[in-house]
Design an enzyme around this catalytic site. Structure first.
Site: not given
Length: 259
Positions: A7, A34, A106, A147, A149, A247-248
């Protein structure tokens, strides 16, 4: 064969980080999420110069998914998740590479819970499970990668008691993840590291990366046909510490060649 997911949290703004990692890690297949870029602003020239072909589905400001392959042909299957023609969010792209179905996803975040965003997450998961069941029924070598989530288990997040009512950790989404596993989808990281604390995401706030206060959101699930080919897996967590990084962190597996 090395297959990875990342991501990137904005492909153009973090392109130097992505290119640096591609050169360092040299994966054969990469799924990106993303992108945060419209279709026409995907940096294809730079990706090609790094040695990769690509298919992608961009979306202005948010979302966006892509599949990259080095020295391999990419045959696009579909660029949206079937089941809801009114869903215009770019969260899924599927292709065939080396006789494997690569499903790059995603999955919606779903926060705040409760609310319409969480309802959308559950409806998206329902459609996704229908597609994954089709792949299992067809006995295809397939990979669900991206990702999700979803934080699958307490070991997958720092201080899990704080996340009980978060859409990433709600009982409903964790149950859906377990149902995928029961259908035969193998969690690569947990297969090779059954009890180890492994994270793939660290917030930018409160020095989360420095404290290793993270969570595992990015997953690579293998259909039964590929279980025996899994050789190794890991998270390039050091990439999260690079300047202007996502941040991933990238997650990868290595598969043995088909016999």
């Amino acid at each position: 064969m090395k297959i990875a997911t990342y991501n990137v949290n904005g492909i153009n703004g973090r392109l130097p980080v992505l290119l640096k990692w591609l050169q360092e890690a040299s994966p054969d297949i990469v799924c990106l999420q993303e992108l945060k870029a419209p279709q026409e602003r995907f940096p294809l020239q730079e990706i090609n110069a790094a040695g990769y072909q690509a298919i992608w589905n961009g979306q202005k400001s948010w979302n966006g998914v892509a599949i990259l392959a080095k020295d391999r042909e990419i045959t696009e299957v579909q660029r949206s998740l079937p089941g809801d023609p009114e869903d215009i969010q770019s969260r899924y792209i599927e292709a065939i590479i080396d006789k494997m179905v690569i499903c790059c996803l995603y999955l919606p975040n779903g926060n705040p819970y409760p609310g319409p965003k969480f309802d959308y997450k559950l409806s998206w998961i329902k459609r996704f499970k229908k597609r994954t069941n089709q792949l299992i029924a067809m006995e295809l070598p397939a990979i669900l990668i991206g990702d999700f989530n979803i934080i699958p288990e307490p070991v997958d997040v720092y201080k899990p008691e704080r996340w009980e009512n978060d859409a990433l950790y709600r009982t409903e989404v964790r149950k859906a993840y377990k149902e995928l596993q029961k259908k035969g989808w193998l969690d690569s990281i947990r297969k090779l590291f059954p009890e180890e604390k492994i994270y793939t995401f660290w917030d930018y706030l409160y020095k989360a990366y420095d404290r290793n206060a993270g969570m595992r959101l990015d997953h690579i699930l293998l259909s039964p046909y590929l279980h025996s080919r899994l050789q190794s897996a890991g998270v390039d967590s050091h990439v999260r510490g690079w300047e202007k990084s996502s941040d991933h962190a990238p997650v990868w597996i290595e598969l043995a060649d088909e016999m």
